[in-house]
Design an enzyme around this catalytic site. Structure first.
Site, PDB file in Angstrom:
ATOM      1  N   ASP A 159      -8.286  -5.116   0.476  1.00  0.00           N
ATOM      2  CA  ASP A 159      -7.764  -5.183  -0.886  1.00  0.00           C
ATOM      3  C   ASP A 159      -6.530  -6.095  -0.893  1.00  0.00           C
ATOM      4  O   ASP A 159      -6.033  -6.490   0.157  1.00  0.00           O
ATOM      5  CB  ASP A 159      -7.405  -3.750  -1.317  1.00  0.00           C
ATOM      6  CG  ASP A 159      -6.976  -3.672  -2.762  1.00  0.00           C
ATOM      7  OD1 ASP A 159      -7.351  -4.552  -3.549  1.00  0.00           O
ATOM      8  OD2 ASP A 159      -6.245  -2.716  -3.103  1.00  0.00           O
ATOM      9  N   GLU A 218      -5.669 -11.523  -2.501  1.00  0.00           N
ATOM     10  CA  GLU A 218      -5.717 -12.789  -3.288  1.00  0.00           C
ATOM     11  C   GLU A 218      -4.842 -13.874  -2.662  1.00  0.00           C
ATOM     12  O   GLU A 218      -5.200 -15.036  -2.841  1.00  0.00           O
ATOM     13  CB  GLU A 218      -5.282 -12.504  -4.737  1.00  0.00           C
ATOM     14  CG  GLU A 218      -6.281 -11.674  -5.509  1.00  0.00           C
ATOM     15  CD  GLU A 218      -6.372 -10.221  -5.048  1.00  0.00           C
ATOM     16  OE1 GLU A 218      -5.337  -9.701  -4.602  1.00  0.00           O
ATOM     17  OE2 GLU A 218      -7.450  -9.635  -5.117  1.00  0.00           O
ATOM     18  N   ASP A 225      -9.409  -4.015 -10.643  1.00  0.00           N
ATOM     19  CA  ASP A 225      -8.811  -2.919 -11.409  1.00  0.00           C
ATOM     20  C   ASP A 225      -9.174  -2.975 -12.885  1.00  0.00           C
ATOM     21  O   ASP A 225      -8.404  -3.432 -13.734  1.00  0.00           O
ATOM     22  CB  ASP A 225      -7.285  -2.951 -11.247  1.00  0.00           C
ATOM     23  CG  ASP A 225      -6.890  -2.670  -9.805  1.00  0.00           C
ATOM     24  OD1 ASP A 225      -7.733  -2.132  -9.056  1.00  0.00           O
ATOM     25  OD2 ASP A 225      -5.750  -2.987  -9.431  1.00  0.00           O
TER      26      ASP A 225
HETATM   27  C1  GLC Z   1      -5.346  -2.001  -5.874  1.00  0.00           C
HETATM   28  C2  GLC Z   1      -6.853  -1.887  -5.779  1.00  0.00           C
HETATM   29  C3  GLC Z   1      -7.278  -0.476  -6.031  1.00  0.00           C
HETATM   30  C4  GLC Z   1      -6.573   0.444  -5.048  1.00  0.00           C
HETATM   31  C5  GLC Z   1      -5.060   0.294  -5.143  1.00  0.00           C
HETATM   32  C6  GLC Z   1      -4.333   1.084  -4.079  1.00  0.00           C
HETATM   33  O1  GLC Z   1      -4.926  -1.773  -7.175  1.00  0.00           O
HETATM   34  O2  GLC Z   1      -7.502  -2.785  -6.623  1.00  0.00           O
HETATM   35  O3  GLC Z   1      -8.665  -0.368  -5.928  1.00  0.00           O
HETATM   36  O4  GLC Z   1      -6.925   1.764  -5.278  1.00  0.00           O
HETATM   37  O5  GLC Z   1      -4.728  -1.077  -4.998  1.00  0.00           O
HETATM   38  O6  GLC Z   1      -4.694   0.719  -2.815  1.00  0.00           O
END
Ligand code: GLC
Length: 818
Positions: free
Chosen positions: A428, A431, A504
């Site tokens: 995650d 980017e 998200d």
């Molecule tokens: C980001 C991700 C989400 C995750 C969060 C905490 O917002 O997109 O899916 O739960 O981080 O790790």
């Protein structure tokens, strides 16, 4: 170089010239003047061939035209004749499979040709166009390729402008949060952490510079393999022009011939690769939340799944499992014995997936940081400071995943997690996301596999190289087992390493609709293994929205419910009845259809078919289909029409031409028209193409729960001839790479009073079960004789719904019903 042509100013893409502020710096930082003039190719002076490459020059700039395959031609521009190194993260190895090609000079143009396509270079002005072997022009420049010097960073802004036809439609570009058809849009590629993104917000998490054009039923693709911040304009500024441009790098694009959209997508996969086969469990249901902790919470959730008899395979640990959000560590207070927990979860059929972010906490007592620092694996700014920024763990540094040595190291870090029994990894924030600034500053340097670059060049591939390191590391560590990976960011080719989710999103009906489009778009953009956060990440869905999302998610290649930490509990039973029962029914349906989904995945992996197919991909010649975005087919046999509005009692459905069966009632309906279907809460419209063979497993609580002793084959009568393909293998090893699998072909033919089903197979795998349970639907006559491989079958049963049930050896070759 002077532009040797007089360019008609009306031909210039107006916005591109005037609105430079929006895209790049305007004034020369030294002189303060509005400095840089766009340069255009002048007339070509000749052509030179070197193997499958053809070079054209106007005396200063050079253009290279490479014949890649019979249907794919690549064009590159070097403003002062010096091409950049041939290197691409998207295209690991350039195909060179051409049966015939050559160069022809005519009075007004040079033509690089293959059997299938021609690339025309116009002598007068260097306009480049493409045509098929019937001389039908599919794509042509509206302006010469052009560029502009970048004083600040070096290199060039590069531009390509093509004609946009009045009826031309555009598809692709990955995860854009807008209508499926991109006609009239201008969109950016710059991977962005876009929490709670809105409809039309751009850019989002991924950069996929590939689009498909469809003009009067004829398709072609353009893949602009450039990792810099880039834009695409599909007739937004000027309805007669389609442009794409980037802040740096090379003007390098692939023209991918059609004429079928499906062929364009398949050919895009030829150059950028497909998803590897996932472990079969990864096609099951996944439950996620930010975060399930401590261990007792995880156990409660997983236990409830089994008690409630709602199937589930994947259980996720979000950032709170770590010690202070330090990657590769555990919070021992919450998870005192992860190995024991993961083992016990595995015994109940749950595969544990853990999150790993790129930000490594600056902490000299933390081994990952210490090692990365010692080995100089973290990214640096141009003046040699480390790239530091705040993410979940606090102050972080970030591995340079564009360095192969760093990727190797990173891959090895998963050793302990694999030892603990972790089955999948979720990458995650790659980017990369940094609090405050959003991402790295442009000056950050990257190794870029020896090709050096600033973050301007590496930004869009950072996440892809991270998940590549993760996947390759896991693949080594897990030996012959297939790893499961999921990433948020990516660039073209990311499909070779990972599945993706759309980031998200929000618990709203609008987002359900948007997700439905995004899945289709990702699928035709090379990323078939994708899904949305079911229920919406932020905000609160009500029971109805959640259930409608579960129903749609049942038919997304990746099915996971996920929610932010500040939301209410969000499991399939959280909304009480009738929702729980309906959610169960659909998740069960997902497990019943697993062999069908798995076969569609194989068709993707092996042959490059997208798994989810928008209606326009099925019927590109039908007027109006270029605007249909609410329904799609899964593989080529099932049409899915999710319910996307609250309180919706009926839904309009378009059935493509041919005959379709209502999946639920078995009613036979003639396609090629719109119909209205009832949509009570416990169902969504699903149709099966007549002639299909849809394999079905018994409901299981997780993949591998039961030994399958019989596979149900649902056969839908047709009065024509239809082929179906079914793929079987071990489901979790790489044996398929050694050809250990079975590809079955079923040919179904029907007449007024006769139906035959033929089966043939190829491959080296032998499934353990012995029999099929054939369920034959829609027979228009009452059968009196059933003959399987010349033997009379006596014990067939005609059910109340007129379907025929019979048992058959799995290796029958021909069944005749009359
Ligand atoms: C980001 C991700 C989400 C995750 C969060 C905490 O917002 O997109 O899916 O739960 O981080 O790790």
């Amino acid at each position: 170089m002077e532009n040797k042509n007089t360019v008609n100013p009306e031909l210039l893409p107006q916005k591109l010239v005037e609105d430079e502020e929006e895209f790049h710096h305007v004034n020369n930082p030294v002189t303060g003047l509005k400095p840089i003039v766009k340069k255009y190719l002048g007339a070509p002076t000749g052509a030179v061939q070197k193997g499958n490459k053809f070079f054209f020059t106007d005396g200063d700039a050079k253009v290279e035209v490479t014949v890649v395959t019979d249907e794919i031609i690549r064009v590159r521009l070097a403003p002062h004749s010096v091409f950049l190194d041939e290197f691409s993260y998207a295209v690991p190895k350039l195909e060179n499979k051409v049966s015939l090609f050559g160069l022809r000079e005519e009075e007004t143009e040079y033509i690089v040709y293959t059997n299938i396509v021609n690339c025309h270079v116009r002598k007068k002005d260097f306009f480049i166009s493409f045509s098929d072997n019937q001389n039908h022009v599919t794509s042509s420049d509206a302006v010469q390729m052009h560029w502009e010097e970048n004083i600040k960073f070096g290199g060039y802004y590069v531009y390509c402008t093509k004609e946009c036809q009045p009826e031309e439609s555009f598809f692709g570009l990955g995860d854009k949060a807008t209508e499926l058809n991109l006609r009239g849009k201008r969109l950016k590629n710059w991977n962005t952490d876009a929490y709670s993104f809105a409809w039309n917000q751009d850019p989002l998490y991924r950069a996929i510079p590939f689009y498909i054009s469809l003009n009067k039923g004829i398709a072609h693709g353009i893949f602009f393999d450039n990792t810099f911040r880039a834009e695409f304009d599909f007739g937004a500024e000027d309805p007669t022009k389609t442009s794409f441009w980037a802040e740096g790098g090379e003007l390098q694009y692939y023209y991918i011939h059609g004429p079928h959209m499906m062929d364009v997508v398949k050919r895009y996969h030829v150059i950028t690769g497909t998803h590897p086969m996932p472990p079969m469990w990864a096609l099951g249901y996944h439950q996620c939340r930010w975060s399930y902790y401590p261990e007792s919470k995880v156990r409660m959730v997983t236990k409830t799944f089994r008690e409630q008899k709602i199937p589930c395979d994947g259980i996720y640990l979000d950032i709170d499992y770590m010690d202070g959000y330090r990657c590769f560590t555990w919070n021992r207070k919450y998870f005192p014995d992860p190995k024991k927990m993961i083992k016990e979860l595995a015994d109940q059929g749950f595969k544990t997936v853990v999150i790993i972010d790129p930000g490594i906490r600056v902490d000299d007592n933390y081994s990952v940081f210490k090692e990365g620092k010692e080995k100089k694996y973290f990214c640096r700014r141009c003046d040699d400071y480390f790239m530091e920024g705040h993410v979940w763990p606090g102050r972080c540094q970030f591995p340079d995943f564009t360095n192969p040595e760093v990727r190797e190291w990173w891959g090895g870090l998963f050793d302990e997690l694999v030892q603990l029994g972790v089955a999948g990894v979720w990458n995650d924030m790659n980017e990369p996301a940094v609090f405050g600034n959003g991402t790295f500053p442009d000056d950050v340097r990257h190794q870029y596999d020896g090709h050096r670059g600033s973050h301007r060049k590496a930004h869009n591939v950072y996440g892809m190289q991270m998940v590549r390191a993760t996947y390759e590391g896991l693949r080594k560590l897990m030996k012959n087992k297939r790893p499961f990976t999921i990433t948020r960011a990516g660039y073209s080719g990311v499909q070779r390493y990972s599945s993706v989710w759309t980031g998200d999103n929000v618990a709203s009906w609008e987002h359900l609709k948007l997700g439905n489009i995004q899945i289709q778009r990702l699928s035709v953009s090379g990323i078939s293994f994708c899904g949305t956060d079911i229920g919406g990440f932020s905000g609160e869905p009500d029971g109805e929205l959640f259930t409608r999302w579960i129903q749609a998610g049942t038919f997304a290649p990746f099915m996971r419910a996920h929610s932010a930490g500040d939301t209410k509990e969000r499991e399939p039973w959280s909304f009480g009845e009738p929702y729980t029962a309906i959610n169960r029914k659909f998740i069960e349906l997902r497990y019943r259809l697993l062999p069908y989904f798995y076969s569609a995945f194989w068709e993707h992996h092996r042959y490059g078919f997208p798994i989810i197919r928008p209606v326009v991909l099925q019927e590109q010649h039908e007027e109006g289909n270029q605007y249909r975005q609410d329904e799609f087919t899964y593989g080529d046999k099932m049409l899915i029409c999710p319910v996307l509005e609250p309180g919706q009692k009926t839904r309009k459905v378009y059935l493509p031409k041919g005959k379709w069966y209502d999946f639920w009632s078995h009613e036979l309906i003639e396609g090629g028209k719109e119909i209205v279907v009832l949509t009570p809460l416990d169902t969504i419209p699903v149709f099966v193409k007549a002639g299909s063979v849809i394999p079905e497993y018994p409901v299981m609580q997780y993949v591998g729960e039961k030994e399958i002793d019989e596979v149900k084959m649902n056969v839908y009568f047709t009065d024509t001839e239809v082929n179906s393909f079914i793929f079987e293998d071990y489901g979790e090893t790489f044996a398929y790479e050694q050809d250990i699998y079975l590809e079955k072909k079923f040919v179904v033919r029907g007449k007024e009073n006769k139906m035959t089903i033929q089966q043939s197979m190829e491959g080296l795998y032998t499934p353990r079960y012995e029999n099929y349970h054939l369920n034959i639907v829609g027979l228009p006559f009452k059968p009196t004789r059933v003959i399987a491989d010349n033997n009379d079958v006596k014990d067939f049963v005609i059910s109340a719904d007129k379907s025929i049930q019979l048992k058959l050896r799995k290796n029958f070759t021909q069944l005749v019903i009359s």
